[in-house]
Scaffold this motif. Structure first.
Motif, PDB file in Angstrom:
ATOM      1  N   UNK A   1     -13.414  17.414  -6.270  1.00  0.00           N
ATOM      2  CA  UNK A   1     -14.729  16.774  -6.315  1.00  0.00           C
ATOM      3  C   UNK A   1     -15.195  16.570  -7.748  1.00  0.00           C
ATOM      4  N   UNK A   2     -14.617  17.334  -8.653  1.00  0.00           N
ATOM      5  CA  UNK A   2     -14.949  17.212 -10.076  1.00  0.00           C
ATOM      6  C   UNK A   2     -13.936  16.319 -10.777  1.00  0.00           C
ATOM      7  N   UNK A   3     -12.648  16.637 -10.611  1.00  0.00           N
ATOM      8  CA  UNK A   3     -11.587  15.898 -11.294  1.00  0.00           C
ATOM      9  C   UNK A   3     -11.119  14.753 -10.408  1.00  0.00           C
TER      10      UNK A   3
ATOM     11  N   UNK B   1     -18.673  15.526 -17.760  1.00  0.00           N
ATOM     12  CA  UNK B   1     -19.696  14.925 -16.907  1.00  0.00           C
ATOM     13  C   UNK B   1     -20.255  15.945 -15.919  1.00  0.00           C
ATOM     14  N   UNK B   2     -19.374  16.793 -15.392  1.00  0.00           N
ATOM     15  CA  UNK B   2     -19.816  17.796 -14.424  1.00  0.00           C
ATOM     16  C   UNK B   2     -20.705  18.847 -15.067  1.00  0.00           C
ATOM     17  N   UNK B   3     -20.360  19.283 -16.284  1.00  0.00           N
ATOM     18  CA  UNK B   3     -21.190  20.283 -16.956  1.00  0.00           C
ATOM     19  C   UNK B   3     -22.542  19.703 -17.343  1.00  0.00           C
TER      20      UNK B   3
ATOM     21  N   UNK C   1      -1.775  13.839  -7.355  1.00  0.00           N
ATOM     22  CA  UNK C   1      -2.583  13.383  -8.481  1.00  0.00           C
ATOM     23  C   UNK C   1      -2.534  11.860  -8.598  1.00  0.00           C
ATOM     24  N   UNK C   2      -3.581  11.317  -9.209  1.00  0.00           N
ATOM     25  CA  UNK C   2      -3.702   9.873  -9.402  1.00  0.00           C
ATOM     26  C   UNK C   2      -3.546   9.552 -10.887  1.00  0.00           C
ATOM     27  N   UNK C   3      -2.771   8.555 -11.202  1.00  0.00           N
ATOM     28  CA  UNK C   3      -2.678   8.095 -12.583  1.00  0.00           C
ATOM     29  C   UNK C   3      -3.219   6.674 -12.683  1.00  0.00           C
TER      30      UNK C   3
ATOM     31  N   UNK D   1      -9.488  13.460 -17.163  1.00  0.00           N
ATOM     32  CA  UNK D   1      -9.753  14.807 -16.662  1.00  0.00           C
ATOM     33  C   UNK D   1     -10.811  15.506 -17.510  1.00  0.00           C
ATOM     34  N   UNK D   2     -10.713  15.364 -18.828  1.00  0.00           N
ATOM     35  CA  UNK D   2     -11.688  15.994 -19.724  1.00  0.00           C
ATOM     36  C   UNK D   2     -13.061  15.342 -19.572  1.00  0.00           C
TER      37      UNK D   2
END
Length: 315
Positions: free
Chosen positions: A118-120, A264-266, A147-149, A258-259
């Motif tokens: 839900x985050x990444x 964004x989540x924080x 995983x999605x690229x 990913x970063x």
């Protein structure tokens, strides 16, 4: 031959039989617990006294830090720079270090959360997850994810099957690919170290430990996190240039996304905490009642206390 008798006149063999029968329920319970853990595929080790003491304090420390960030949410995220190197025999090694405006325990909870897709956004879903060992503050988990690229106008998916060693005591997460397929090697680690945000208020002191930092800021200093991520990527077949340049670009872009998702989540979490406080003040809600305020998109995984999780889930 007559059995020996203790001072009470009861034969020793009789006492041993009674003692053996008395231990049966305890042994049966222990056996059933071991059988259940074996069935689940996990090995639950003993939790040391030091780990219990640490577990009882990190939750309180995280709560205090969240309150301090609530009182002073000022923070500016900076996009990190990803360093790409090409070790011999591999596609690339990615190294990145950046700061995040929340304490290490909060970031650790996001990284290790089983539902962190839900985050990444580059994680499409979890195919399987099995806890191999759990010693309280340290867990070893076998995870297979899809995983999605994405790169320019193209996108696709690939499967990653890794063993993850999660250690809360030093806030590290080590991962390593265990099955061949598209990836021959995929390994690395997350390292989360505390960053004393309000260190300037301690001048001329230069605190090196959390205890010193707490003392010189009089219990008001915020703690952020220095995040370091290392990834070694080696496909089963390393394509020649210029295709390898293209694949290396995909890998770098995937890590960058990913970063960005983590930052964004924080930011969302800090704003969510601040919004809760403003709602509570504007409606004259007490601190205890404030815990039950629920925002539809409120991230709940940074709470370690079950009651707080339940309050956040309630509508």
């Amino acid at each position: 031959m007559e059995n020996q008798k203790p001072g009470n006149g009861v034969p020793l063999s009789f006492n041993k039989a009674i003692d053996f029968l008395g231990r049966i329920p305890q042994r049966l319970q222990s056996y059933m617990k071991t059988l259940e853990n074996s069935r689940k595929g996990s090995i639950i080790g003993p939790i040391s006294l030091a780990d219990k003491e640490y577990a009882s304090t990190y939750d309180a420390s995280l709560t205090k830090q969240i309150q301090r960030w609530n009182e002073n949410p000022e923070w500016v995220d900076q996009l990190p720079e990803i360093k790409v190197s090409v070790p011999k025999g591999s596609l690339c090694n990615l190294s990145v270090m950046f700061n995040v405006g929340l304490p290490p325990d909060a970031i650790y909870n996001i990284v290790i959360n089983p539902d962190n897709r839900k985050v990444f956004k580059n994680i499409k879903g979890t195919i399987s997850r099995k806890v191999l060992s759990d010693d309280g503050l340290r867990q070893v988990v076998e995870v297979e994810q899809e995983a999605i690229w994405k790169f320019l106008w193209w996108s696709g998916t690939f499967s990653v099957h890794v063993v993850v060693d999660q250690n809360r005591r030093n806030h590290t997460v080590n991962f390593k690919h265990i099955k061949s397929g598209f990836m021959e090697r995929f390994e690395g680690y997350w390292s989360l170290q505390p960053l004393f945000v309000d260190k300037e208020s301690c001048f001329p002191e230069n605190p090196q430990t959390l205890a010193d930092y707490e003392h010189c800021t009089r219990g008001k200093g915020r703690v952020a996190t220095v995040v370091r991520l290392e990834q070694l990527v080696q496909p089963s077949i390393i394509p020649p240039p210029p295709i390898s340049w293209y694949v290396r670009g995909i890998t770098s872009k995937t890590t960058e996304l990913l970063i960005q998702d983590l930052l964004a989540e924080t930011a969302k979490l800090r704003n969510s905490i601040n919004n809760k406080q403003e709602i509570a003040i504007s409606n004259n809600i007490s601190l205890d009642e404030e815990e039950s305020i629920d925002l539809d998109d409120d991230p709940i995984y940074y709470f370690d206390d079950i009651k707080k999780k339940w309050h956040c889930r309630k509508r």
